[in-house]
Scaffold this active site. Structure first.
Site, mmCIF file in Angstrom:
data_model
loop_
_atom_site.group_PDB
_atom_site.id
_atom_site.type_symbol
_atom_site.label_atom_id
_atom_site.label_comp_id
_atom_site.label_asym_id
_atom_site.label_seq_id
_atom_site.Cartn_x
_atom_site.Cartn_y
_atom_site.Cartn_z
ATOM 1 N N ASP A 1 13.839 -76.898 69.346
ATOM 2 C CA ASP A 1 13.916 -78.146 69.249
ATOM 3 C C ASP A 1 14.927 -79.000 69.970
ATOM 4 O O ASP A 1 16.070 -78.369 70.158
ATOM 5 C CB ASP A 1 13.956 -78.635 67.737
ATOM 6 C CG ASP A 1 13.049 -78.202 66.848
ATOM 7 O OD1 ASP A 1 11.947 -77.613 67.252
ATOM 8 O OD2 ASP A 1 13.199 -78.139 65.536
HETATM 9 N N1 URA Z 1 13.006 -74.011 63.316
HETATM 10 C C1 URA Z 1 13.272 -75.422 63.583
HETATM 11 O O1 URA Z 1 13.015 -76.053 62.537
HETATM 12 N N2 URA Z 1 13.513 -75.857 64.803
HETATM 13 C C2 URA Z 1 13.712 -74.934 65.896
HETATM 14 O O2 URA Z 1 14.482 -75.391 66.796
HETATM 15 C C3 URA Z 1 13.758 -73.548 65.527
HETATM 16 C C4 URA Z 1 13.079 -73.214 64.330
#
Ligand code: URA
Length: 227
Positions: A104
């Site tokens: 993310d």
């Molecule tokens: N889980 C999440 O919530 N975000 C990420 O970037 C990777 C795994």
């Protein structure tokens, strides 16, 4: 058959402009003979090309590890946002590397890149069960009941069921989480489903690769053996 400067630039040796200059300066040999004409054509499958005496690896497979900072989208391009590609030096972008899976925008840490499509597929396919390890800071405290629910396969607020995962509380407000799948915002949503809002998330491991002390925003090459 292909132009010498094109073969070299596709191999990521340098920019086309720099390579033309290098060839004209006599720094490139093909099968032991100095070639000063960038337009001269060769069969890249046959030719032994050296730049400054060192063999150039043609069409080489590259695997990179980035310590992704917050604020970058995992995408190859975006009209308005910064993408992780901006953190990849041009010599690797020229080789066609792309992110493997995604982190993310608000998540930091280990993100792999490669120009090997089969490898990408193997790493992100749920069948491969590649374990990813995250360090999370969060509101609330993980309890033994949370640990058990993670292990048994948590049901998220939208009703989707997660595979068995590992939750290791590190103290009152931080934990290690290991998952072997990649649902959207998976770790944040798993923690939220147990009332623990994640305030900071960093991926520290993927398979047997660890982020280690790679500085934030930096990359390093990963050998196929390490994977
Ligand atoms: N889980 C999440 O919530 N975000 C990420 O970037 C990777 C795994």
């Amino acid at each position: 058959m292909k132009r010498l400067d094109k073969i070299l630039s596709e191999a990521g040796a340098a920019s086309r402009r720099e390579l033309k200059d290098a060839i004209r300066a006599g720094r490139v040999t093909v099968d032991g003979a100095v070639i000063v004409d960038p337009a001269k054509q060769f069969d890249e499958a046959e030719a032994q090309i050296c730049l400054d005496g060192k063999p150039v690896m043609l069409c080489r497979t590259v695997i990179l590890m980035l310590n992704k900072p917050v604020g970058y989208l995992t995408a190859t391009e975006d009209a308005t946002e910064k993408t992780v590609m901006e953190l990849i030096p041009e010599q690797y972008r020229r080789l066609g590397v792309k992110p493997v899976g995604r982190l993310d925008k608000e998540t930091e840490g280990l993100l792999l890149f490669t120009n090997d499509g089969d490898l990408t597929h193997r790493l992100i396919s749920p069948k491969s069960e590649v374990w990813k390890t995250y360090y999370a800071e969060h509101e609330g405290t993980a309890t033994p009941e949370d640990v058990e629910l993670f292990r048994d396969g948590l049901t998220l607020r939208d009703g989707s069921v997660c595979r068995s995962a590992e939750l290791t509380p590190l103290g009152n407000d931080s934990s290690l989480i290991r998952v072997c799948e990649g649902k959207y915002h998976q770790v944040r949503r798993m923690m939220a489903s147990r009332g623990m809002h994640v305030t900071y998330l960093r991926r520290i491991g993927e398979g047997n690769l660890m982020l280690g002390d790679l500085p934030l925003g930096e990359i390093r090459e990963v050998s196929p053996e390490e994977l």
